[in-house]
Design a protein around this motif. Structure first.
Motif, PDB file in Angstrom:
ATOM      1  N   UNK A 154       0.844  -1.190   0.000  1.00 21.42           N
ATOM      2  CA  UNK A 154       0.000   0.000   0.000  1.00 21.42           C
ATOM      3  C   UNK A 154       0.883   1.244   0.000  1.00 21.42           C
ATOM      4  N   UNK A 155       0.491   2.235  -0.793  1.00 25.39           N
ATOM      5  CA  UNK A 155       1.238   3.484  -0.756  1.00 25.39           C
ATOM      6  C   UNK A 155       0.740   4.333   0.415  1.00 25.39           C
ATOM      7  N   UNK A 156       1.447   5.417   0.697  1.00 24.21           N
ATOM      8  CA  UNK A 156       1.106   6.251   1.851  1.00 24.21           C
ATOM      9  C   UNK A 156      -0.321   6.786   1.781  1.00 24.21           C
ATOM     10  N   UNK A 157      -0.754   7.188   0.597  1.00 30.15           N
ATOM     11  CA  UNK A 157      -2.106   7.748   0.473  1.00 30.15           C
ATOM     12  C   UNK A 157      -3.172   6.736   0.870  1.00 30.15           C
ATOM     13  N   UNK A 158      -2.998   5.494   0.449  1.00 28.34           N
ATOM     14  CA  UNK A 158      -3.971   4.447   0.818  1.00 28.34           C
ATOM     15  C   UNK A 158      -3.926   4.189   2.320  1.00 28.34           C
ATOM     16  N   UNK A 159      -2.727   4.185   2.884  1.00 29.82           N
ATOM     17  CA  UNK A 159      -2.605   3.956   4.330  1.00 29.82           C
ATOM     18  C   UNK A 159      -3.221   5.110   5.117  1.00 29.82           C
ATOM     19  N   UNK A 160      -3.028   6.339   4.650  1.00 29.59           N
ATOM     20  CA  UNK A 160      -3.619   7.504   5.322  1.00 29.59           C
ATOM     21  C   UNK A 160      -5.145   7.392   5.296  1.00 29.59           C
ATOM     22  N   UNK A 161      -5.687   7.032   4.146  1.00 29.60           N
ATOM     23  CA  UNK A 161      -7.140   6.884   4.017  1.00 29.60           C
ATOM     24  C   UNK A 161      -7.659   5.841   5.003  1.00 29.60           C
ATOM     25  N   UNK A 162      -6.966   4.722   5.095  1.00 29.75           N
ATOM     26  CA  UNK A 162      -7.384   3.667   6.021  1.00 29.75           C
ATOM     27  C   UNK A 162      -7.231   4.120   7.475  1.00 29.75           C
ATOM     28  N   UNK A 163      -6.130   4.826   7.780  1.00 27.26           N
ATOM     29  CA  UNK A 163      -5.896   5.295   9.153  1.00 27.26           C
ATOM     30  C   UNK A 163      -6.964   6.304   9.567  1.00 27.26           C
ATOM     31  N   UNK A 164      -7.357   7.170   8.624  1.00 29.00           N
ATOM     32  CA  UNK A 164      -8.423   8.145   8.917  1.00 29.00           C
ATOM     33  C   UNK A 164      -9.740   7.451   9.248  1.00 29.00           C
ATOM     34  N   UNK A 165      -9.930   6.275   8.660  1.00 27.96           N
ATOM     35  CA  UNK A 165     -11.157   5.513   8.898  1.00 27.96           C
ATOM     36  C   UNK A 165     -11.071   4.687  10.185  1.00 27.96           C
ATOM     37  N   UNK A 166      -9.953   4.873  10.933  1.00 30.25           N
ATOM     38  CA  UNK A 166      -9.820   4.198  12.215  1.00 30.25           C
ATOM     39  C   UNK A 166      -8.970   2.938  12.202  1.00 30.25           C
ATOM     40  N   UNK A 167      -8.327   2.649  11.091  1.00 29.65           N
ATOM     41  CA  UNK A 167      -7.482   1.461  10.978  1.00 29.65           C
ATOM     42  C   UNK A 167      -6.113   1.756  11.613  1.00 29.65           C
ATOM     43  N   UNK A 168      -5.944   1.321  12.866  1.00 30.84           N
ATOM     44  CA  UNK A 168      -4.685   1.578  13.582  1.00 30.84           C
ATOM     45  C   UNK A 168      -3.510   0.842  12.957  1.00 30.84           C
ATOM     46  N   UNK A 169      -3.775  -0.308  12.371  1.00 30.19           N
ATOM     47  CA  UNK A 169      -2.709  -1.068  11.715  1.00 30.19           C
ATOM     48  C   UNK A 169      -2.137  -0.276  10.531  1.00 30.19           C
ATOM     49  N   UNK A 170      -2.986   0.439   9.813  1.00 35.89           N
ATOM     50  CA  UNK A 170      -2.521   1.258   8.691  1.00 35.89           C
ATOM     51  C   UNK A 170      -1.605   2.370   9.206  1.00 35.89           C
TER      52      UNK A 170
END
Length: 193
Positions: free
Chosen positions: A10-26
């Protein structure tokens, strides 16, 4: 027979999107991906032995302020700007002014160095020590731009984002800081003969 597809990182943008949605692993993956450069930034900007504390504070603030990341610069640049701000906060909060501690990446000398290699290692160590000492003597803003551009190898755009300065300021400050640094190193060379 099913074909197993290789996992696409996953690139940073995808990880940021997931983290914003509450995905702590991202967010953990983002932290793991950028810890080394964030640590180097803190050390080179003078956090010294407090670098790990600066990093922890920066990562916590980064997570809390993730909604403010607009993607105008890379996530790395945005995060390094937080690290730089936390390092500045550290400097402001210190009660004594015992100079800033900068550590350039130290060479890992091997025990098998002999002859000409030993002389080369000593000379390289002396040059590195002179560079670090000259960096310590630069004004803070000059040191920050030199560290970003040359020690962290950030692009001009990343330096603009990291330091929060206009592009023209980064360009002019880089030029002036390099001139000061060269002058200091030349003077040191003359002193040593």
């Amino acid at each position: 027979m099913s074909v197993i597809q290789p996992e696409v990182p996953l690139d940073d943008d995808m990880l940021v999107t997931r983290a914003r949605a509450g995905d702590l692993e991202a967010y953990d993956l983002l932290v793991a991906r950028h810890t080394a450069s964030a640590y180097r930034t803190a050390v080179l900007l003078g956090a010294g032995s407090d670098s790990e504390d600066v990093l922890q504070e920066a990562f916590v603030k980064g997570y809390r302020k993730l909604s403010r990341y607009r993607g105008e610069s890379s996530f790395r640049s945005w995060l390094l700007a937080i690290v730089a701000n936390e390092t500045r906060n550290l400097h402001r909060s210190r009660t004594r002014r015992d100079g800033l501690v900068l550590r350039a990446a130290a060479a890992n000398p091997t025990s098998e160095i002999t002859g000409d290699d030993a002389v080369g290692a000593v000379l390289a160590g002396e040059r590195r020590a002179a560079l670090v000492e000259a960096l310590r003597q630069l004004p803070v803003r000059d040191r920050e731009v030199i560290v970003c551009r040359f020690f962290l190898d950030l692009s001009e755009e990343e330096t603009v984002a990291t330091l929060g300065w206009p592009r023209g300021t980064v360009k002019s400050r880089t030029s002036r800081a390099l001139a000061k640094l060269r002058g200091m190193l030349d003077l040191e060379e003359v002193r040593r003969g």
